[in-house]
Scaffold this active site. Structure first.
Site, mmCIF file in Angstrom:
data_model
loop_
_atom_site.group_PDB
_atom_site.id
_atom_site.type_symbol
_atom_site.label_atom_id
_atom_site.label_comp_id
_atom_site.label_asym_id
_atom_site.label_seq_id
_atom_site.Cartn_x
_atom_site.Cartn_y
_atom_site.Cartn_z
ATOM 1 N N THR A 58 -42.937 17.121 11.603
ATOM 2 C CA THR A 58 -44.036 17.687 10.822
ATOM 3 C C THR A 58 -45.318 16.936 11.145
ATOM 4 O O THR A 58 -45.303 15.712 11.306
ATOM 5 C CB THR A 58 -43.737 17.614 9.311
ATOM 6 O OG1 THR A 58 -44.838 18.161 8.582
ATOM 7 C CG2 THR A 58 -43.483 16.205 8.839
ATOM 8 N N HIS A 86 -30.079 7.126 4.355
ATOM 9 C CA HIS A 86 -29.396 5.844 4.546
ATOM 10 C C HIS A 86 -27.880 5.979 4.398
ATOM 11 O O HIS A 86 -27.138 5.062 4.772
ATOM 12 C CB HIS A 86 -29.933 4.811 3.549
ATOM 13 C CG HIS A 86 -29.954 3.419 4.075
ATOM 14 N ND1 HIS A 86 -29.166 3.003 5.120
ATOM 15 C CD2 HIS A 86 -30.685 2.321 3.714
ATOM 16 C CE1 HIS A 86 -29.377 1.737 5.363
ATOM 17 N NE2 HIS A 86 -30.312 1.291 4.528
#
Length: 520
Positions: free
Chosen positions: A439, A491
């Site tokens: 993006t 994560h």
């Protein structure tokens, strides 16, 4: 024998409604299917008709009361009230005349074949859509395959075209209404249209839309919806001072509420007593304070849902770095004219970023993976989604197999995606899948931001504005064109070490673009 008058069955998305208006009083005679009461919900005004002929014997809920789906509203007893026969006869005649007029209008002007105009077949992942707009009105001529309406889903805008030369004879799904796959939207008559369309004389009322009921009332030169009529009476307003924003200038409930708030439609005369005290206590605000309330589009609802889902389910972290864009800018400046001449497309920055990301994803497969429940899916290919901003919201079309694409192919694909995204012409298959997303907030001036992961992907790269800054180069201070890069990652899947090394690899490839050619 008494008959129960019950509220209609509300749609799943409507929890309750309020009694907008009773059209009959206890003791009035009613005919079967005659309108008795209107129920206003937060989306539509529903009409309740008499289940059989008789006399309204009991009203159990008053105007303004809140009612539930299928709640008992009143009862109809046997027999007719005094003078009811003549009234019922007039009502029946009126209904017969209206029915005849409708049949006359619906009849094809040229006697051609009548078609049902249906919504397209939606893919399995799409349950329903919204009628975004009708490009043709009833009676307006249309050519075969000309766009009649547009259906907005949470992913794409689908077009509904004319089955033949002719005109719409009836619209069954108004703008803003929800429709399902292959639902009948309208009827279409071959050979109709033009002068054959039913004319509307100056003294006829415009037809009511589906969301405001069918019992509008004209007051002076204003046409009031049922809920608006009730509010006008409650607040004793001057209808001529209320501006209608509905179709054909109809005065809606929102228009009356705005007039009440602004105090712009009060009848002549000075306020007295409590009204004077309230007026004196009210703070004086200079200038207009306009507000506009519009429903959230289906695409915007889907974007909101997915972004919240990403933040609630992923263990999302973001790592930052900065890249010296001097080498890419020099290369672009040197070859932009010959590149445009050879490939008929401008050389931008996104091509370099997509190719650098493709190479980095091959070296760090965890960043290119996705999570499916308790499974990790490793992808042996690189499908990179490129976020494109449109007036309707953010869409992410996907470039397939970017590792094998040339920079020219990437630039052409992005230009094509941008144009078709703004026109609402992207296909659903073009926005599904994807193993990584890029993006670029820098085109709007963003210097640094934290992008949100696009599930089920596990990482996203955020580009930003190129800003000249003083940098230490070989022991000297130089002004260099720098860009902050951000990688947000899940994560649960990606360790911080791999996310940082991935971003460092991106930095090295962009600061020395020859690495992309030498594969080092």
């Amino acid at each position: 024998m008494a008959s129960d008058i019950k509220a209609p069955t509300f749609p799943e998305s409507v929890a309750e409604g309020s009694v907008a208006a009773w059209h009959k009083k206890p003791g009035d005679s009613v005919e079967r299917d005659e309108l008795i009461v209107e129920i206003e919900t937060d989306k539509v005004v529903l009409e309740v008709v008499a289940p059989e002929a008789g006399t309204l014997s009991e009203v159990l809920v008053e105007e303004g009361d809140t009612v539930q789906s299928e709640q008992l509203l009143g009862r109809i007893g046997a027999g007719a009230a005094k003078g009811g026969g003549e009234k019922a006869e007039k009502t029946a005649d009126k209904q017969a005349d209206e029915q005849a007029d409708k049949q006359k209008e619906a009849k094809p002007a040229a006697g051609g074949k009548v078609h049902e105009v249906k919504a397209p077949s939606f893919p399995e992942s799409i349950q329903e859509g919204t009628v975004a707009s009708w490009n043709k009105k009833v009676g307006e001529a249309a050519k075969r395959d000309e766009v009649l309406a547009e259906i907005e889903t949470d992913k794409v805008v689908l077009e509904v075209v004319a089955p033949a030369d002719g005109a719409l004879s009836e619209i069954k799904a108004e703008e803003g209404s929800q429709v399902t796959s292959e639902q009948v939207l309208a009827t279409f008559a071959e050979g109709a249209g033009g002068e054959s369309a039913p004319a509307t004389s100056a003294d006829q009322k415009p037809a009511a839309s589906a969301d405001d009921g069918a019992s509008d009332e004209q007051v002076g030169d204003k046409i009031l919806a049922p809920a608006a009529r009730k509010l006008v009476a409650e607040h004793d307003l001057d209808v001529s001072k209320i501006e209608g924003t509905g179709k054909g200038g109809r005065v809606l409930k929102e228009d009356v509420q705005r007039a009440v708030t602004e105090g712009s439609a009060k009848k002549g005369g000075k306020p007295t007593g409590g009204a004077q005290a309230a007026a004196a206590a009210a703070p004086v605000v200079e200038g207009e304070r306009p507000e506009k309330r519009v429903p959230m589009s289906r695409l915007r609802q889907t974007i909101a849902k997915r972004l919240v889902q990403a933040q609630q389910t992923a263990a999302m972290l973001t790592t930052y770095n900065e890249v010296d864009m001097g080498a890419v800018m020099d290369l672009r400046s040197q070859y932009k004219d010959s590149f445009l001449k050879a490939h008929d497309v401008k050389l931008g920055f996104m091509g370099f970023f997509v190719k650098a990301a493709s190479e980095a994803l091959k070296r760090f497969p965890d960043v290119n993976a996705s999570i499916d429940g308790t499974d990790i899916v490793y992808h042996g290919y690189q499908d990179i989604g490129v976020a494109v901003s449109t007036d309707r919201g953010l869409v992410v079309p996907v470039l397939r197999d970017t590792d094998s694409m040339k920079i020219a192919d990437v630039e052409k694909g992005i230009v094509d995606f941008g144009k078709r995204a703004r026109d609402g012409k992207l296909g659903i298959d073009e926005m599904q899948g994807g193993t990584f997303t890029i993006t670029n907030g820098g085109i709007f001036g963003s210097l640094m931001s934290t992008p949100i992961i696009n599930p089920p992907q596990t990482a996203i790269l955020g580009m930003h504005k190129i800003q000249e800054r003083p940098m230490a180069v070989n022991g000297k201070v130089e002004i260099r064109p720098m860009m902050y890069l951000a990688v947000s990652y899940d994560h649960r899947m990606i360790d911080g070490k791999d996310a940082v090394r991935f971003l460092v690899t991106m930095k090295e490839l962009l600061e020395d673009p020859s690495r992309l050619l030498l594969d080092i």
